[in-house]
Design an enzyme around this catalytic site. Structure first.
Site, mmCIF file in Angstrom:
data_model
loop_
_atom_site.group_PDB
_atom_site.id
_atom_site.type_symbol
_atom_site.label_atom_id
_atom_site.label_comp_id
_atom_site.label_asym_id
_atom_site.label_seq_id
_atom_site.Cartn_x
_atom_site.Cartn_y
_atom_site.Cartn_z
ATOM 1 N N ALA A 14 -29.906 22.702 4.722
ATOM 2 C CA ALA A 14 -30.864 21.394 4.457
ATOM 3 C C ALA A 14 -32.401 21.627 4.612
ATOM 4 O O ALA A 14 -33.186 20.933 3.770
ATOM 5 C CB ALA A 14 -30.534 20.128 5.125
ATOM 6 N N ASP A 43 -37.070 29.758 0.002
ATOM 7 C CA ASP A 43 -37.446 29.279 -1.320
ATOM 8 C C ASP A 43 -38.490 30.088 -1.960
ATOM 9 O O ASP A 43 -39.678 29.921 -1.272
ATOM 10 C CB ASP A 43 -37.529 27.655 -1.593
ATOM 11 C CG ASP A 43 -38.283 27.227 -2.781
ATOM 12 O OD1 ASP A 43 -37.347 27.140 -3.840
ATOM 13 O OD2 ASP A 43 -39.722 27.071 -2.958
ATOM 14 N N TYR A 48 -44.880 32.588 -8.117
ATOM 15 C CA TYR A 48 -45.381 32.618 -6.678
ATOM 16 C C TYR A 48 -46.159 34.035 -6.490
ATOM 17 O O TYR A 48 -46.905 34.337 -5.742
ATOM 18 C CB TYR A 48 -44.607 32.221 -5.525
ATOM 19 C CG TYR A 48 -44.226 30.739 -5.559
ATOM 20 C CD1 TYR A 48 -44.636 29.976 -6.584
ATOM 21 C CD2 TYR A 48 -43.055 30.470 -4.743
ATOM 22 C CE1 TYR A 48 -44.089 28.547 -6.419
ATOM 23 C CE2 TYR A 48 -42.636 29.197 -4.741
ATOM 24 C CZ TYR A 48 -43.127 28.277 -5.464
ATOM 25 O OH TYR A 48 -42.660 26.844 -5.464
ATOM 26 N N LYS A 73 -37.092 30.792 -8.911
ATOM 27 C CA LYS A 73 -37.377 29.558 -10.059
ATOM 28 C C LYS A 73 -37.829 30.683 -11.192
ATOM 29 O O LYS A 73 -38.684 31.540 -10.957
ATOM 30 C CB LYS A 73 -38.533 28.736 -9.827
ATOM 31 C CG LYS A 73 -37.877 27.869 -8.568
ATOM 32 C CD LYS A 73 -39.301 26.910 -8.455
ATOM 33 C CE LYS A 73 -39.193 26.384 -6.908
ATOM 34 N NZ LYS A 73 -39.429 27.584 -5.623
ATOM 35 N N HIS A 106 -38.474 25.993 -13.481
ATOM 36 C CA HIS A 106 -39.541 25.635 -12.564
ATOM 37 C C HIS A 106 -39.854 24.385 -12.960
ATOM 38 O O HIS A 106 -40.644 23.446 -12.145
ATOM 39 C CB HIS A 106 -40.749 26.702 -12.387
ATOM 40 C CG HIS A 106 -41.435 26.602 -11.252
ATOM 41 N ND1 HIS A 106 -41.975 27.913 -10.768
ATOM 42 C CD2 HIS A 106 -41.941 25.548 -10.614
ATOM 43 C CE1 HIS A 106 -42.756 27.583 -9.772
ATOM 44 N NE2 HIS A 106 -42.731 26.212 -9.750
#
Length: 294
Positions: A14, A43, A48, A73, A106
């Site tokens: 989570a 993540d 990025y 992503k 994304h």
């Protein structure tokens, strides 16, 4: 670590570490610290520019691959069926992985939604081939989700959205819940609300009196309260930090519960003001950037 069961049965921790705007030279240390402190969900994203460093930290950590949930992503510049398949190849090579646990689009590309659909169909192909364990989207609004569901076969497992008490996107959350899509909060502690780009009247949700009162009552930090708010409402949260003590603080949120009235008090902080870009405004002309080869 609490987990969430995605709509295809895959278990996802989570809480994870986000590395948005983490410079490559700081990424290895941040991910290493997170893994040492018990994080098992990382993540990142092609846009990025730090997938390679995430992969290096994973390899150096000694944590078995099957114990870490890795999410990345595809950027809009790599949308299209063949382009997205190649986008996966680039990300997997930079990460040094033969499979990715969660691969998501994304952004929606409303000005060329056919290209978005083709990209998602590529994700479906990667899922069918076992190269990814789950697929999803990010920053998709209800109209984007509806159009995608009409044009494709696999319901997204995750929709990653800006979610914090000042901007909760409840209609999108309700739509996702009705379709079995797990919501994942980026900027879950409202970091976007105190970035310079938020405007002259920016204010940090971390300093909101309602948040600090609840934090004091539980002997927790404001950030921990905001993360707990998201987790208790069934969302995934991916706070970003490069500081070890903050990374440690952010995972220490599973030993207390917010009362119903405390959850309601946080819900009542909604301002309706988005901190990130308007999803409808995302275009290749304005937001396109070349994603380097591996």
């Amino acid at each position: 670590m609490q987990t969430l069961t995605l709509n295809n049965g895959v278990e996802m921790p989570a809480l994870g570490l986000g590395v948005f705007q983490t410079p490559p030279d700081e990424t290895i240390a941040a991910v290493t610290a997170a893994l040492e402190l018990g994080y098992r969900h990382i993540d990142t994203a092609a846009a990025y520019g730090n997938e390679r460093e995430v992969g290096q930290a994973l390899r150096d950590s000694g944590v078995p691959r099957d114990e870490v949930f890795v999410e990345t992503k595809i950027w809009i510049s790599d949308y299209g069926y063949d382009e997205t398949l190649h986008g996966f190849d680039k990300s997997a090579a930079k990460l040094g992985l033969d499979h990715i646990d969660l691969l998501i689009l994304h952004q929606a590309l409303p000005s060329d939604f056919d290209r978005t659909v083709a990209a998602y169909r590529a994700l479906e192909k990667l899922l069918a081939d076992g190269k990814v364990r789950a697929i999803g989207v990010s920053n998709f609004m209800i109209d984007h989700l509806s159009a995608l569901l009409d044009a494709t076969e696999v319901v997204p497992a995750v929709n990653q959205l800006e979610i914090h008490p000042y901007f909760q996107q409840r209609p999108v959350l309700d739509f996702d819940d009705a379709h079995g899509i797990v919501d994942q909060a980026w900027s879950p502690i409202g970091g976007i609300t105190f970035y310079p780009g938020y405007g002259e009247d920016r204010r940090s949700v971390l300093q909101d009196p309602a948040v600090t009162r609840i934090a004091e009552a539980h002997g927790k930090s404001a950030a921990q309260v905001l993360l707990r708010w998201g987790i208790q409402q069934g969302r995934s949260v991916i706070p970003k930090s490069t500081k070890r003590h903050r990374i440690a603080e952010n995972i220490d949120v599973f030993d207390f519960d917010l009362a119903v009235d405390e959850l309601s008090a946080l819900d009542a902080l909604e301002t309706g003001r988005r901190g990130g870009p308007e999803p409808e405004d995302v275009t290749l002309a304005d937001h396109g950037r070349a994603i380097p080869e591996a």
